[in-house]
Enzyme design. Structure first.
Site, PDB file in Angstrom:
ATOM      1  N   ARG A  21     -29.175 -24.886 -14.521  1.00 32.51           N
ATOM      2  CA  ARG A  21     -29.112 -23.685 -15.412  1.00 32.51           C
ATOM      3  C   ARG A  21     -30.584 -22.651 -15.505  1.00 32.51           C
ATOM      4  N   ILE A  79     -43.541 -24.558  -8.742  1.00 30.58           N
ATOM      5  CA  ILE A  79     -42.844 -23.228  -8.784  1.00 30.58           C
ATOM      6  C   ILE A  79     -40.814 -23.223  -8.007  1.00 30.58           C
ATOM      7  N   LEU A 118     -40.699 -14.039 -18.615  1.00 35.10           N
ATOM      8  CA  LEU A 118     -40.889 -14.777 -19.412  1.00 35.10           C
ATOM      9  C   LEU A 118     -40.184 -14.433 -20.528  1.00 35.10           C
ATOM     10  N   ARG A 152     -36.918 -17.092 -21.424  1.00 37.45           N
ATOM     11  CA  ARG A 152     -37.249 -17.701 -22.741  1.00 37.45           C
ATOM     12  C   ARG A 152     -35.975 -18.186 -23.340  1.00 37.45           C
ATOM     13  N   GLU A 206     -41.799 -22.392 -19.075  1.00 40.86           N
ATOM     14  CA  GLU A 206     -41.701 -21.293 -19.673  1.00 40.86           C
ATOM     15  C   GLU A 206     -42.208 -20.823 -20.882  1.00 40.86           C
TER      16      GLU A 206
HETATM   17  P1  TGC Z   1     -51.962 -11.421 -24.530  1.00 44.76           P
HETATM   18  O1  TGC Z   1     -53.564 -10.508 -24.614  1.00 44.76           O
HETATM   19  O2  TGC Z   1     -51.214 -12.456 -25.802  1.00 44.76           O
HETATM   20  O3  TGC Z   1     -50.926 -10.533 -23.484  1.00 44.76           O
HETATM   21  C1  TGC Z   1     -51.008  -9.847 -22.060  1.00 44.76           C
HETATM   22  C2  TGC Z   1     -49.985  -8.507 -22.607  1.00 44.76           C
HETATM   23  O4  TGC Z   1     -49.099  -9.038 -22.026  1.00 44.76           O
HETATM   24  C3  TGC Z   1     -47.910  -8.696 -23.060  1.00 44.76           C
HETATM   25  N1  TGC Z   1     -47.357 -10.108 -23.573  1.00 44.76           N
HETATM   26  C4  TGC Z   1     -45.720  -9.897 -23.688  1.00 44.76           C
HETATM   27  N2  TGC Z   1     -45.093  -8.903 -23.341  1.00 44.76           N
HETATM   28  C5  TGC Z   1     -43.379  -8.686 -23.286  1.00 44.76           C
HETATM   29  N3  TGC Z   1     -43.432 -10.397 -23.673  1.00 44.76           N
HETATM   30  C6  TGC Z   1     -43.783 -11.323 -23.907  1.00 44.76           C
HETATM   31  N4  TGC Z   1     -43.198 -11.966 -24.232  1.00 44.76           N
HETATM   32  C7  TGC Z   1     -45.504 -10.760 -23.850  1.00 44.76           C
HETATM   33  N5  TGC Z   1     -46.621 -12.114 -24.065  1.00 44.76           N
HETATM   34  C8  TGC Z   1     -47.077 -11.186 -24.127  1.00 44.76           C
HETATM   35  C9  TGC Z   1     -48.985  -8.379 -24.890  1.00 44.76           C
HETATM   36  O5  TGC Z   1     -48.245  -7.746 -25.254  1.00 44.76           O
HETATM   37  C10 TGC Z   1     -50.062  -7.406 -23.602  1.00 44.76           C
HETATM   38  O6  TGC Z   1     -49.470  -6.284 -23.029  1.00 44.76           O
HETATM   39  P2  TGC Z   1     -51.150  -5.671 -22.894  1.00 44.76           P
HETATM   40  O7  TGC Z   1     -49.844  -4.493 -22.819  1.00 44.76           O
HETATM   41  O8  TGC Z   1     -51.793  -4.745 -23.963  1.00 44.76           O
HETATM   42  O9  TGC Z   1     -51.534  -6.032 -21.896  1.00 44.76           O
HETATM   43  O10 TGC Z   1     -52.576 -12.531 -22.900  1.00 44.76           O
HETATM   44  P3  TGC Z   1     -53.245 -14.020 -22.970  1.00 44.76           P
HETATM   45  O11 TGC Z   1     -53.808 -13.984 -22.023  1.00 44.76           O
HETATM   46  O12 TGC Z   1     -53.530 -13.596 -24.165  1.00 44.76           O
HETATM   47  O13 TGC Z   1     -52.051 -15.120 -23.248  1.00 44.76           O
HETATM   48  C11 TGC Z   1     -51.109 -15.330 -24.438  1.00 44.76           C
HETATM   49  C12 TGC Z   1     -50.243 -16.610 -23.743  1.00 44.76           C
HETATM   50  C13 TGC Z   1     -50.550 -17.802 -24.116  1.00 44.76           C
HETATM   51  C14 TGC Z   1     -49.226 -16.538 -25.087  1.00 44.76           C
HETATM   52  C15 TGC Z   1     -49.218 -16.252 -22.487  1.00 44.76           C
HETATM   53  O14 TGC Z   1     -49.784 -16.453 -21.318  1.00 44.76           O
HETATM   54  C16 TGC Z   1     -48.709 -17.937 -22.417  1.00 44.76           C
HETATM   55  O15 TGC Z   1     -47.052 -16.762 -22.695  1.00 44.76           O
HETATM   56  N6  TGC Z   1     -48.463 -18.362 -21.952  1.00 44.76           N
HETATM   57  C17 TGC Z   1     -47.525 -19.360 -21.161  1.00 44.76           C
HETATM   58  C18 TGC Z   1     -47.715 -19.926 -19.503  1.00 44.76           C
HETATM   59  C19 TGC Z   1     -45.817 -19.593 -18.747  1.00 44.76           C
HETATM   60  O16 TGC Z   1     -44.624 -19.837 -20.480  1.00 44.76           O
HETATM   61  N7  TGC Z   1     -46.039 -19.789 -17.899  1.00 44.76           N
HETATM   62  C20 TGC Z   1     -44.277 -19.895 -17.749  1.00 44.76           C
HETATM   63  C21 TGC Z   1     -43.988 -19.959 -16.100  1.00 44.76           C
HETATM   64  S1  TGC Z   1     -42.989 -18.903 -15.027  1.00 44.76           S
HETATM   65  C22 TGC Z   1     -42.447 -20.814 -15.985  1.00 44.76           C
HETATM   66  O17 TGC Z   1     -41.725 -22.057 -16.584  1.00 44.76           O
HETATM   67  C23 TGC Z   1     -40.571 -20.512 -14.570  1.00 44.76           C
HETATM   68  S2  TGC Z   1     -39.547 -22.326 -15.220  1.00 44.76           S
HETATM   69  C24 TGC Z   1     -38.257 -20.972 -14.886  1.00 44.76           C
HETATM   70  C25 TGC Z   1     -37.641 -22.498 -14.929  1.00 44.76           C
HETATM   71  O18 TGC Z   1     -37.286 -23.227 -13.571  1.00 44.76           O
HETATM   72  O19 TGC Z   1     -35.781 -22.056 -14.875  1.00 44.76           O
HETATM   73  P1  FAD Z   2     -51.530 -26.756 -18.889  1.00 41.78           P
HETATM   74  O1  FAD Z   2     -51.553 -25.326 -19.309  1.00 41.78           O
HETATM   75  O2  FAD Z   2     -52.523 -27.564 -17.669  1.00 41.78           O
HETATM   76  O3  FAD Z   2     -51.509 -27.400 -20.539  1.00 41.78           O
HETATM   77  C1  FAD Z   2     -51.241 -29.217 -20.505  1.00 41.78           C
HETATM   78  C2  FAD Z   2     -51.148 -28.715 -22.540  1.00 41.78           C
HETATM   79  O4  FAD Z   2     -52.286 -28.421 -22.261  1.00 41.78           O
HETATM   80  C3  FAD Z   2     -50.000 -28.613 -22.488  1.00 41.78           C
HETATM   81  O5  FAD Z   2     -49.602 -29.422 -23.841  1.00 41.78           O
HETATM   82  C4  FAD Z   2     -50.572 -27.531 -23.557  1.00 41.78           C
HETATM   83  O6  FAD Z   2     -49.232 -26.651 -24.769  1.00 41.78           O
HETATM   84  C5  FAD Z   2     -51.749 -27.795 -23.891  1.00 41.78           C
HETATM   85  N1  FAD Z   2     -52.661 -26.394 -23.898  1.00 41.78           N
HETATM   86  C6  FAD Z   2     -52.823 -25.555 -22.989  1.00 41.78           C
HETATM   87  N2  FAD Z   2     -53.900 -24.483 -23.662  1.00 41.78           N
HETATM   88  C7  FAD Z   2     -53.915 -24.860 -25.023  1.00 41.78           C
HETATM   89  C8  FAD Z   2     -53.908 -23.780 -25.907  1.00 41.78           C
HETATM   90  N3  FAD Z   2     -54.891 -22.802 -26.154  1.00 41.78           N
HETATM   91  N4  FAD Z   2     -53.906 -24.905 -27.383  1.00 41.78           N
HETATM   92  C9  FAD Z   2     -53.095 -25.658 -27.334  1.00 41.78           C
HETATM   93  N5  FAD Z   2     -53.230 -26.645 -26.435  1.00 41.78           N
HETATM   94  C10 FAD Z   2     -53.233 -26.147 -25.350  1.00 41.78           C
HETATM   95  N6  FAD Z   2     -43.686 -22.196 -13.345  1.00 41.78           N
HETATM   96  C11 FAD Z   2     -43.877 -20.588 -12.773  1.00 41.78           C
HETATM   97  O7  FAD Z   2     -44.839 -19.685 -12.278  1.00 41.78           O
HETATM   98  N7  FAD Z   2     -42.706 -20.403 -11.266  1.00 41.78           N
HETATM   99  C12 FAD Z   2     -41.888 -21.094 -12.188  1.00 41.78           C
HETATM  100  O8  FAD Z   2     -40.255 -20.821 -11.442  1.00 41.78           O
HETATM  101  C13 FAD Z   2     -41.722 -22.631 -12.614  1.00 41.78           C
HETATM  102  N8  FAD Z   2     -41.055 -23.792 -12.675  1.00 41.78           N
HETATM  103  C14 FAD Z   2     -41.048 -25.741 -12.802  1.00 41.78           C
HETATM  104  C15 FAD Z   2     -40.250 -25.864 -12.911  1.00 41.78           C
HETATM  105  C16 FAD Z   2     -41.228 -27.547 -13.458  1.00 41.78           C
HETATM  106  C17 FAD Z   2     -40.250 -28.577 -12.946  1.00 41.78           C
HETATM  107  C18 FAD Z   2     -41.866 -27.663 -14.621  1.00 41.78           C
HETATM  108  C19 FAD Z   2     -42.692 -28.640 -15.078  1.00 41.78           C
HETATM  109  C20 FAD Z   2     -43.364 -26.192 -14.776  1.00 41.78           C
HETATM  110  C21 FAD Z   2     -42.746 -24.835 -13.874  1.00 41.78           C
HETATM  111  N9  FAD Z   2     -43.403 -23.756 -14.143  1.00 41.78           N
HETATM  112  C22 FAD Z   2     -43.400 -23.053 -13.057  1.00 41.78           C
HETATM  113  C23 FAD Z   2     -44.966 -23.305 -14.594  1.00 41.78           C
HETATM  114  C24 FAD Z   2     -44.857 -24.178 -16.095  1.00 41.78           C
HETATM  115  O9  FAD Z   2     -44.456 -22.891 -16.537  1.00 41.78           O
HETATM  116  C25 FAD Z   2     -46.010 -24.991 -16.154  1.00 41.78           C
HETATM  117  O10 FAD Z   2     -45.998 -26.080 -16.213  1.00 41.78           O
HETATM  118  C26 FAD Z   2     -46.410 -24.341 -18.209  1.00 41.78           C
HETATM  119  O11 FAD Z   2     -46.577 -23.276 -18.384  1.00 41.78           O
HETATM  120  C27 FAD Z   2     -47.550 -25.368 -18.337  1.00 41.78           C
HETATM  121  O12 FAD Z   2     -48.934 -25.520 -17.337  1.00 41.78           O
HETATM  122  P2  FAD Z   2     -49.132 -26.321 -16.837  1.00 41.78           P
HETATM  123  O13 FAD Z   2     -48.491 -26.925 -16.698  1.00 41.78           O
HETATM  124  O14 FAD Z   2     -50.805 -26.734 -16.357  1.00 41.78           O
HETATM  125  O15 FAD Z   2     -50.352 -27.505 -18.099  1.00 41.78           O
END
Ligand code: TGC
Ligand code: FAD
Length: 402
Positions: free
Chosen positions: A108, A181, A257, A261, A381
């Site tokens: 997936r 990544i 995202l 998600r 995610e």
């Molecule tokens: P914040 O100030 O809340 O937001 C900044 C700007 O972004 C807008 N926004 C969104 N827009 C669309 N969709 C969303 N889900 C959005 N969330 C926020 C927001 O309205 C704002 O817009 P603007 O125009 O006012 O500037 O940002 P923050 O820095 O306080 O962070 C918020 C937080 C913690 C929720 C965000 O950084 C977050 O979601 N962190 C988690 C990071 C994450 O999910 N990383 C994923 C990496 S990719 C991955 O994991 C791929 S796995 C792939 C796979 O194998 O399937």
């Molecule tokens: P951290 O951010 O260091 O978090 C560690 C712990 O602290 C977590 O339990 C978290 O919930 C907690 N924490 C952090 N901040 C807070 C807060 N403010 N309050 C309370 N608790 C908090 N990323 C990409 O960009 N592209 C990809 O394709 C991608 N693929 C991935 C594939 C795999 C197999 C994995 C494991 C990860 C992948 N990721 C990718 C990255 C993924 O999105 C991150 O691992 C995830 O967002 C968490 O970041 P971190 O691992 O640095 O953990």
């Protein structure tokens, strides 16, 4: 006639899955959704189930499946067909992710990244020339893509990223490193997010064979073993300005995202269903104390709670899908569904493993693999706790991140 333990083991690896639909949610789907689901289910039975345990065990990504995933329309099912997508709606996208994750979360992931994190940003924020250049080939599986947001020191907080795009006339010079990544070691193109000279987050399309790009594999994963994960390292990479996406700020990557998600909220139900399906069948076949273990109240409690949680998750996903089709699904609603559905899937995998007893820790059954995979799905995610804080922010208006 009582079946022997040996007989159960021999038949275990056969994929005998069939769906479970306690609340007749199927009746809320269209003929197109059901056809898409059957096609993907058949494909998973033919192409994924026979090989997945071996790939998982060896820690190898079945990259040969990229072509087949393209053929069944798993890359961008809800993107327009003229740009390489499937031209279907958001529920069809969800149903397809569910069937793929029923097979394996890593498979997936192959589809999520390609469709939602690479094709979607190019479709949404790309120039017409970028769309024409990349999307048809990505949709056909001729190019593999990856998405670089996370950095070694900035995971949950991508806004802190330190990767830089320095303006140098007709090009930006990219320096930095991305971590975790999916697909990066096998990708031809990467959608990369970095800050420009003014500190604004920008997105660029980077080609793998450009000078200064490398993508070493991350080894030693005990989860999502059939998916390949790597770093992305950029050393003075010249990115022509024609490869810059037309969006600025963190909302660019975060909006992608949301798309991915949403797919995971549906996908995780697939892993839960496979675990439930296997546990139900095993409990009816496995005899202890002269009875099938399904006859014991404690087993029934586990199974009843599993199907209850699956049913709630199915309804949540369906409603989210109808909102998404109307363009009304908010990021916070998507977070709630991703968090809930992955969480219940992981709990169901753990309970299903218990029902399988010792056999549950082997690869004769899919449950331990799903359980290990879901430890990644509950982290990437956006982690479980980050999604809770997104809900908290949404209902109180107060951000508790910082
Ligand atoms: P914040 O100030 O809340 O937001 C900044 C700007 O972004 C807008 N926004 C969104 N827009 C669309 N969709 C969303 N889900 C959005 N969330 C926020 C927001 O309205 C704002 O817009 P603007 O125009 O006012 O500037 O940002 P923050 O820095 O306080 O962070 C918020 C937080 C913690 C929720 C965000 O950084 C977050 O979601 N962190 C988690 C990071 C994450 O999910 N990383 C994923 C990496 S990719 C991955 O994991 C791929 S796995 C792939 C796979 O194998 O399937
Ligand atoms: P951290 O951010 O260091 O978090 C560690 C712990 O602290 C977590 O339990 C978290 O919930 C907690 N924490 C952090 N901040 C807070 C807060 N403010 N309050 C309370 N608790 C908090 N990323 C990409 O960009 N592209 C990809 O394709 C991608 N693929 C991935 C594939 C795999 C197999 C994995 C494991 C990860 C992948 N990721 C990718 C990255 C993924 O999105 C991150 O691992 C995830 O967002 C968490 O970041 P971190 O691992 O640095 O953990």
């Amino acid at each position: 006639m009582k079946e022997t333990t040996e007989g159960i083991q021999r038949r275990a690896r056969e994929d005998r899955y069939h769906g479970h639909d306690y609340y007749l949610v199927d009746e809320l789907l269209t003929e197109e959704h059901r056809l898409a689901r059957e096609a993907v289910r058949d494909w998973v039975k033919q192409e994924v189930s026979p090989i997945i345990e071996d790939y998982f065990e060896q820690g190898k990504c079945p990259t040969h499946l990229f072509k087949g995933l393209a053929e069944i329309g798993a890359f961008g099912p809800s993107l327009p067909a003229e740009y390489g997508g499937g031209g279907m709606d958001e529920i069809a996208y969800g149903v397809i992710m569910q069937e793929l994750e029923r097979g394996d979360s890593g498979v997936r992931s192959m589809a999520s990244v390609q469709g939602s994190l690479v094709m979607y940003p190019i479709f949404k924020y790309g120039t017409e020339a970028q769309k024409r250049k990349y999307l048809p080939k990505l949709g056909a599986g001729e190019l593999i893509g990856c998405f670089g947001l996370t950095e070694p020191d900035y995971g949950s907080n991508p806004g802190g990223m330190v990767s830089r795009l320095h303006d140098d006339g007709d090009a930006f010079v990219l320096n930095g490193a991305k971590m975790w990544i999916t697909n990066s070691p096998v990708a031809d193109v990467a959608v990369v997010w970095a800050k420009d000279d003014e500190g604004k987050v920008r997105g660029v399309i980077v080609e793998r064979d450009w000078k200064g790009v490398s993508a070493p594999e991350i080894k030693g994963k005990l989860s999502l073993r059939a998916s390949i994960t790597g770093e992305l390292i950029f050393e003075d990479v010249r990115v022509p300005k024609e490869n810059v996406l037309e969006v600025q700020g963190l909302r660019g990557p975060l909006s992608c995202l949301s798309k991915a998600r949403y797919g995971i909220a549906w996908g995780a139900i697939g892993a839960a269903l496979d675990c439930y399906d296997s546990a139900l069948r095993y409990s009816l076949e496995r005899i202890q104390f002269d009875k099938p273990i399904a006859a014991f109240q404690l087993t029934q409690k586990k199974l009843a709670e599993m199907i209850t949680e699956i049913t709630k998750a199915q309804l949540l996903a369906w409603r989210l899908g109808t909102l998404a089709n109307e363009g009304r699904a908010t990021p916070a609603q998507i977070s709630m569904a991703k968090r809930n559905n992955v969480h219940i899937a992981l709990q169901i995998a753990r309970e299903a493993r218990q029902i399988h007893g010792g056999m549950g820790i082997t690869n004769e059954y899919p449950v331990m693999r799903h359980m290990m995979n879901l430890e990644t799905v509950i982290t990437y995610e956006g982690t479980h706790d980050i999604h809770l804080l997104i809900t908290g922010h949404d209902i109180t208006g107060i951000s508790a991140f910082k």
